[in-house]
Design an enzyme around this catalytic site. Structure first.
Site, PDB file in Angstrom:
ATOM      1  N   GLU A   1       0.978  -0.698  -5.126  1.00 10.18           N
ATOM      2  CA  GLU A   1       0.067   0.397  -5.454  1.00 10.18           C
ATOM      3  C   GLU A   1       0.919   1.658  -5.575  1.00 10.18           C
ATOM      4  O   GLU A   1       1.677   1.985  -4.663  1.00 10.18           O
ATOM      5  CB  GLU A   1      -0.975   0.584  -4.358  1.00 10.18           C
ATOM      6  CG  GLU A   1      -1.861   1.792  -4.603  1.00 10.18           C
ATOM      7  CD  GLU A   1      -2.507   2.335  -3.326  1.00 10.18           C
ATOM      8  OE1 GLU A   1      -3.700   2.626  -3.357  1.00 10.18           O
ATOM      9  OE2 GLU A   1      -1.802   2.458  -2.306  1.00 10.18           O
TER      10      GLU A   1
ATOM     11  N   ASP B   1       0.825  -1.205   0.000  1.00  7.42           N
ATOM     12  CA  ASP B   1       0.000   0.000   0.000  1.00  7.42           C
ATOM     13  C   ASP B   1       0.862   1.259   0.000  1.00  7.42           C
ATOM     14  O   ASP B   1       1.864   1.340   0.728  1.00  7.42           O
ATOM     15  CB  ASP B   1      -0.896  -0.008   1.247  1.00  7.42           C
ATOM     16  CG  ASP B   1      -1.781   1.210   1.344  1.00  7.42           C
ATOM     17  OD1 ASP B   1      -2.724   1.324   0.545  1.00  7.42           O
ATOM     18  OD2 ASP B   1      -1.506   2.075   2.193  1.00  7.42           O
TER      19      ASP B   1
END
Length: 536
Positions: free
Chosen positions: A275, A211
């Site tokens: 990401e 993330d």
């Protein structure tokens, strides 16, 4: 089932993740097993048959770790435990065992940018400037006038620095003030983080989605960000007024990723996907996945935040990932837990049913991994959430100008006639969608023509054709509405899509081909509005 078995056997000849279909589960909203209104790990385990029936290769679980839930699990207070609201480590182990029994790989989120301010690491770090973890977070002295060390702004609005009287310094947080940034320039922080990754690998996970990875290192010189040029688009956050040259995207990040890859490779068959946010993410995505020593894949928000799905958007996305030596492998998502539902962004209500079908065909035809967000197989729409029901801290802070992430995180509809659509026996943490009963799993199971059953058919089609899994892609046409590309791996497949409201003719050479798959009345002569086909 024969096609699925053939796909499983074919994965013996290439990395299982290359061309995989991955199903993202947002635990709070998938299924609630105990009636408290919040989804949990046991609820996921009980409904994994639904996911496996799609034919996907893996699930990706958004955070379920110990957290005060200021950002609903992305503020982690213990990287190696399960928050009680989701269950226990035993529940997690049972989930992994059930998933593996169904042939599903299990990916989990790893949040390497920051922790919760309730994490023991941060509590120790803030206690003094001399304790063993004093340099585990990003601390800096104030300017002479007491103001923050730099002009950096938080993604969620306001300064990215918060004063802490105990240390007499500011700490950095690129998101909420309750999410202090870890200092990944410190080798001890890297070691500790890799130890948490090993903890989950030892429990059987098959990989990680990393993330906000480009936020994991800052500029140690603490230089101010320059202003961003005015594009004429509304800017609802102070974050939008800067070019983020120094609070993120440091050149040393790839070296840390090589340490992650070395660890995951030591377990064999593991997968890592980053990401990468920001207005121009391609450079970082390529840097993070270059060669064989960094991450396996990366995805951006190119589709997730686009207000229209156009042939040019697809053309440009595909062009960024040529099949060249040393080039990484892309992943694509049209929806996730941070972006509004694609059907509500990309098409008017009158065309949503047709658009959902052609969108699914397109996603599963692209070169790269396809990531489906829970409910995408049902054609769920964005739910309007009133201010009184908002949970999303970003939406609350920027109300009413920032579109709430809550509208995509609403509970999954399992049974049309059940209270809370079968998600929970209690009061759901977010309201269910007013139009979601008609899209519930039980309704679509009973309809052979439903999007749910089409999704199963298209995933099986993808698995049956190596050209769609690992083949090259060559864009043949990207006009105002017509998109045509070729996928090739021995066999050549020609994929054509009409992304507009008017019928369009196909090139003459299509008439000599054979239709492999068509949606919404597509033929080799003409594509009706929002129609598509694959031909050989």
């Amino acid at each position: 089932m024969n096609e699925l078995l053939a796909h499983k056997l074919d994965t013996d000849t290439h990395d299982w993740w290359r061309g995989a279909v991955i199903y993202q589960i947002y635990p709070r909203s998938f299924a609630d097993s105990n009636g408290d209104g919040v989804g949990d790990l046991a609820g996921i385990t009980a409904h994994l048959d639904h996911v496996a029936s799609l034919g996907v290769d893996a699930i990706w679980l958004s955070p379920f770790f110990t957290s005060p839930m200021r950002d609903f699990g992305y503020d982690i207070a213990d990287f190696c435990d399960v928050d009680p609201i989701f269950g226990t480590l035993a529940d997690f182990d049972a989930l992994v065992a059930r998933a593996h029994a169904l042939g599903l790989k299990v990916l989990i989120d790893q949040v390497y940018s920051h922790s919760s301010d309730q994490h023991l690491w941060f509590k120790e770090s803030r206690a003094s400037r001399t304790n063993p973890k004093a340099d585990w977070y990003v601390w800096a002295d104030p300017k002479a006038d007491g103001s923050p060390p730099t002009n950096w702004q938080s993604v969620f609005g306001g300064p990215a620095w918060t004063w802490d009287a105990r240390r007499g310094q500011y700490y950095l947080h690129n998101f909420l003030r309750e999410q202090p940034d870890l200092n990944f320039h410190n080798p001890q922080v890297q070691d500790a983080t890799l130890a948490t990754a090993k903890f989950w690998l030892d429990r059987g996970v098959d990989g990680f989605r990393l993330d906000a990875l480009n936020f994991s290192m800052h500029d140690p010189e603490l230089r101010d960000n320059p202003p961003a040029p005015d594009t004429g688009k509304p800017r609802t956050r102070s974050f939008d007024f800067q070019q983020h040259l120094y609070n993120q995207s440091h050149a040393d990040i790839p070296a840390f990723l090589e340490r992650i890859r070395k660890l995951t490779d030591s377990y064999g068959g593991r997968f890592t996907v980053a990401e990468v946010g920001g207005p121009n993410p391609e450079g970082e995505m390529h840097a993070f996945t270059a060669g064989e020593a960094r991450l396996n894949s990366a995805y951006s928000f190119a589709f997730l935040y686009a207000d229209r799905l156009t042939p040019a958007l697809v053309r440009d996305a595909a062009a960024g990932w040529p099949a060249e030596p040393g080039m990484g492998w892309p992943s694509w998502a049209f929806e996730n837990h941070d972006a509004p539902r694609a059907l509500s962004r990309w098409v008017g209500e009158a065309h949503r049913a047709a658009f959902a079908r052609v969108k699914m065909l397109l996603l599963l035809s692209l070169r790269g991994n396809a990531i489906l967000f829970q409910g995408e197989e049902l054609g769920l729409t964005q739910v309007e959430i009133g201010f009184a029901d908002l949970q999303d801290p970003e939406a609350i802070a920027n109300w009413p100008l920032t579109l709430s992430r809550d509208g995509v995180r609403t509970p999954l509809p399992w049974r049309a006639a059940a209270p809370a659509l079968g998600f929970t026996s209690g009061r759901p943490w977010l309201p269910v969608g007013g139009d979601h009963a008609a899209l519930a799993v039980d309704r679509q199971e009973a309809d052979p023509q439903s999007l749910l059953n089409l999704t199963r058919q298209l995933i099986a089609l993808r698995h049956a054709h190596p050209a769609l899994i690992t083949g090259t892609i060559a864009i043949r046409e990207a006009g105002d509405a017509l998109l045509v590309f070729e996928r090739k791996a021995g066999q050549a497949l020609f994929c054509a899509f009409n992304l507009g409201e008017q019928a369009v003719p196909l090139p003459a050479d299509f008439r000599d081909r054979r239709v492999v798959q068509a949606v919404n009345g597509a033929t080799l002569d003409v594509l009706p509005p929002f129609a598509g086909l694959i031909a050989e």
